[in-house]
Motif scaffolding. Structure first.
Motif, short mmCIF file in Angstrom:
data_model
loop_
_atom_site.label_atom_id
_atom_site.label_comp_id
_atom_site.label_asym_id
_atom_site.label_seq_id
_atom_site.Cartn_x
_atom_site.Cartn_y
_atom_site.Cartn_z
N LYS A 528 32.69 32.26 28.61
CA LYS A 528 33.93 31.57 28.92
C LYS A 528 35.12 32.54 28.87
O LYS A 528 36.01 32.50 29.73
CB LYS A 528 34.15 30.39 27.95
CG LYS A 528 33.19 29.22 28.17
CD LYS A 528 33.46 28.10 27.17
CE LYS A 528 32.46 26.97 27.33
NZ LYS A 528 32.56 26.25 28.58
N ALA A 529 35.12 33.41 27.85
CA ALA A 529 36.19 34.39 27.74
C ALA A 529 36.18 35.34 28.93
O ALA A 529 37.23 35.66 29.50
CB ALA A 529 36.05 35.17 26.43
N ASP A 530 35.00 35.79 29.32
CA ASP A 530 34.87 36.70 30.47
C ASP A 530 35.38 36.03 31.75
O ASP A 530 36.02 36.67 32.59
CB ASP A 530 33.42 37.13 30.66
CG ASP A 530 32.93 38.05 29.54
OD1 ASP A 530 33.78 38.60 28.82
OD2 ASP A 530 31.70 38.20 29.39
N SER A 531 35.10 34.73 31.89
CA SER A 531 35.54 33.99 33.08
C SER A 531 37.06 33.89 33.14
O SER A 531 37.66 34.00 34.21
CB SER A 531 34.93 32.58 33.09
OG SER A 531 33.52 32.64 33.14
N VAL A 532 37.68 33.69 31.98
CA VAL A 532 39.15 33.63 31.92
C VAL A 532 39.74 34.98 32.28
O VAL A 532 40.69 35.07 33.07
CB VAL A 532 39.61 33.20 30.51
CG1 VAL A 532 41.12 33.40 30.36
CG2 VAL A 532 39.25 31.74 30.25
N ILE A 533 39.17 36.06 31.72
CA ILE A 533 39.67 37.41 32.00
C ILE A 533 39.53 37.72 33.49
O ILE A 533 40.44 38.27 34.12
CB ILE A 533 38.93 38.44 31.14
CG1 ILE A 533 39.30 38.26 29.66
CG2 ILE A 533 39.24 39.86 31.60
CD1 ILE A 533 38.41 39.01 28.70
N GLU A 534 38.39 37.34 34.06
CA GLU A 534 38.17 37.59 35.50
C GLU A 534 39.19 36.84 36.34
O GLU A 534 39.74 37.37 37.31
CB GLU A 534 36.75 37.16 35.88
CG GLU A 534 36.41 37.47 37.33
CD GLU A 534 35.00 37.06 37.71
OE1 GLU A 534 34.67 37.13 38.91
OE2 GLU A 534 34.22 36.66 36.81
N TYR A 535 39.46 35.57 35.96
CA TYR A 535 40.45 34.77 36.71
C TYR A 535 41.83 35.43 36.66
O TYR A 535 42.55 35.48 37.66
CB TYR A 535 40.52 33.36 36.13
CG TYR A 535 41.59 32.50 36.74
CD1 TYR A 535 41.41 31.89 37.99
CD2 TYR A 535 42.81 32.29 36.08
CE1 TYR A 535 42.41 31.11 38.55
CE2 TYR A 535 43.81 31.51 36.65
CZ TYR A 535 43.60 30.92 37.88
OH TYR A 535 44.59 30.15 38.45
#
Length: 638
Positions: A528-535
């Motif tokens: 989830k953290a990686d997805s936020v950073i990618e966004y």
């Protein structure tokens, strides 16, 4: 039936037509089938269970996670002339008893309860007798261990089927990935899978990501440039106050909100904001769920959110009137490191969790093999200081002990004093005869409160002292004495949460934290953290497409108005797919060695239109994806 549903919609809500999917969801529930409805924030989820309940005889049980959410919906139903009640923790046993009777014999159409209420014997006995027509589960993502707000008590919901096996479940949520959708249906024991999902695309909502080192300056510019009501989400309680002070110093009407405020303060601040006496609400993520304010023009996240699910729901609180609104994410270089550190902090290792368990038990002086069903206030800060463990470590380790079944924690920090009699009948009578100094107090308690032998009952020492003609401190001393003598269990009022031991204290060698509770949830949190950073860092794909793809919606088209789409506005009018194709070509040529621009353009001519290639090339340079080196050659910025 269709005309009847439309007539109910018109009579109580004043609308002549349903929003997309609402009528299909309602009809599916009326057909007695389990249903999962995924509708975006502001998509009209409540009507989906309210109308089928009104279309039938009987009562609808609504399971909801927050008191504010329950109160808001009950108030809205009452305004429409619909009888509804909520069993909140503020109500006494006597009040609950009376209200449950009304649900059986009265004309109540909606009963709102928390998932924690479902295990209480009093509720279960009355629930068996209720003429239930529908069981609605609001914020259903809370039932999934893969959701962003997992609450173990939600797992008890399916047990309701034992008492009303033919009553359908209608689960509703605004955000859910494919894994969460499957998990919800499994945990609720759906008889057959049935998912109704409206596209999460919000045509009136403009997503913007601003990368600014001076995020506070950017915040002021954003708020000044967008008129109307707004919410600013921050990470900490301290930040709510600091940002509010910054805004008010700049003559911007604002207040702050977090879970540590008293209930009265929270209600007043919420009311002032809803009625537009305050323009900007600065809050932690404790604010917003269930708040029905359609004219929010702006939602700002100051820093990266914990997950895209949480962000999507927070952003979705803007523009519920379907007029233009903005969802702005303000971020800087430090945010990535902070969110990664937060994952590490929130998922301590097994040894740390065991250390915290040992500290809590020793702080409360619980011996191995004892403590089961003990309820007592717990001062987390005192545990931290006494055993030299960081406060944040204690706070983050505790949920894993909860999920593993060792403890439970009350959802409210402040609570009234409570008592429950541990002895009764002849045993109590004999104690009174032998201890005349306690006899009058025991008689007074039994006259003043009902249910003292069945459960903990809230009391006020000041009220008792007036009737007993003594001081509150004297009453507290007498109650404490009775507690020590094991005649009553007395839990004094406290500013601390109540911890309940769900099983006897175990030796540390026997303490078990299942793999799925620790390793798998940490892996999920990292994803989830990686997805936020990618966004926050991906600025070549439309924001709406990024968000909708995360929720498995592959049909999304470029919105044309987010910061990414606006940066690509050009006569060549490239689609996202065409843009990405040319971008990959450029990267493929630059990955091995730098190239002068003229030669790169010649290479691209073989596979792409010159104007389109030039546009993508300029965009990549402007956005620091590629750069010139000292030899005036283009290089790929890793």
């Amino acid at each position: 039936m269709s005309n009847q549903l439309t007539n109910i919609l018109k009579k109580y809500w004043g609308f002549s037509t349903f929003r997309p999917l609402q009528e299909e969801i309602i009809q599916h529930a009326l057909d007695g089938k389990d249903t999962l409805a995924l509708l975006p924030t502001g998509g009209g989820k409540s009507i989906c269970f309210q109308i089928p309940a009104l279309a039938q005889e009987g009562i609808c049980i609504v399971i909801s996670p927050l008191i504010a959410l329950m109160k808001d919906q009950v108030e809205n139903l009452k305004k429409r002339g619909i009888q509804a009640i909520a069993l909140t923790s503020e109500k006494s046993k006597k009040e609950v008893d009376y209200l449950l009777d009304n649900c059986i014999y009265g004309k109540v159409k909606f009963l709102y309860v928390s998932p924690e209420r479902l295990k209480q014997p009093l509720f279960i006995e009355r629930f068996k007798k209720m003429p239930v027509n529908l069981i609605a589960i609001d914020e259903a993502h809370c039932i999934s261990q893969w959701g962003y707000d997992f609450r173990p008590p939600y797992l008890e919901i399916k047990a309701l089927r034992v008492h009303h096996p033919n009553i359908p479940f209608l689960a509703l949520t605004a955000t859910a990935t494919k894994e969460v959708v499957d998990d919800i249906q499994e945990k609720l024991a759906f008889k057959a899978k049935a998912v109704f999902q409206k596209s999460f695309y919000r045509s009136n909502l403009q997503y913007v990501v601003l990368k600014e080192e001076d995020t506070l300056g950017a915040l002021l510019r954003v708020i000044r440039s967008i008129k109307g009501s707004g919410i600013v989400y921050v990470r900490t309680r301290r930040a709510t106050l600091e940002i509010t002070q910054l805004l008010t110093s700049q003559n911007i009407s604002a207040t702050f909100f977090h879970a540590g405020l008293s209930i009265d303060d929270r209600l007043q601040k919420q009311k002032d904001w809803q009625e537009n006496r305050i323009r900007i609400m600065v809050s932690t993520n404790a604010f917003g769920m269930g708040i029905d304010k359609p004219d929010v023009r702006l939602v700002v996240n100051l820093g990266l959110p914990d997950s895209l699910e949480a962000y999507f729901q927070e952003a979705g609180r803007a523009g519920r009137d379907e007029k233009k609104a903005y969802a702005v994410l303000l971020t800087n270089a430090d945010d990535k490191l902070q969110i990664e550190n937060k994952v590490a902090l929130q998922y301590p290792n097994r040894e740390t969790i065991k250390k915290v368990y040992y500290a809590i038990c020793n702080h409360l002086r619980i011996a191995i093999g004892s403590g089961q069903e003990l309820q007592t206030p717990l001062d987390f800060k005192a545990v931290s200081e006494s055993f030299n463990i960081k406060y944040a470590t204690v706070i983050h380790a505790f949920p894993f002990l909860e999920r593993a079944g060792y403890f439970s924690l009350s959802s409210h920090i402040a609570h009234s004093s409570t008592i429950q009699f541990l002895v009764q009948g002849n045993d109590l009578y004999e104690f009174q005869v032998r201890n005349s100094n306690y006899d009058n107090l025991i008689k007074l308690l039994l006259r003043s409160y009902s249910g003292l032998f069945e459960t903990h009952v809230r009391i006020k020492e000041t009220d008792i002292s007036k009737r007993f003609r003594t001081t509150p401190s004297k009453i507290k001393t007498l109650l404490h004495d009775l507690h020590q003598l094991e005649i009553i269990e007395y839990i004094p009022a406290s500013e601390f949460p109540i911890i309940t031991f769900l099983q006897p204290r175990v030796d540390l060698k026997q303490l078990r934290i299942p793999k799925e509770i620790l390793e798998e949830r940490k892996k999920l949190a990292q994803h989830k953290a990686d997805s936020v950073i990618e966004y926050a860092t991906e600025d070549s794909v439309c924001r709406s497409i990024q968000l909708l793809n995360y929720f498995n919606d592959q049909t999304a088209q470029p919105c044309g108005k987010c910061d990414v789409c606006l940066s690509k506005k050009t006569p060549v009018n490239l689609s996202d797919t065409e843009f990405k194709t040319i971008e990959r070509l450029i990267y493929s040529y630059l990955k091995d060695s730098p190239i002068v621009p003229k030669k790169l353009i010649q290479l691209l001519k073989k596979d792409a239109n010159k104007d389109e290639s030039l546009f993508v090339l300029r965009w990549l340079i402007d956005n620091d994806k590629i750069a010139f080196n000292s030899n005036n050659e283009l290089t790929y910025n890793n």
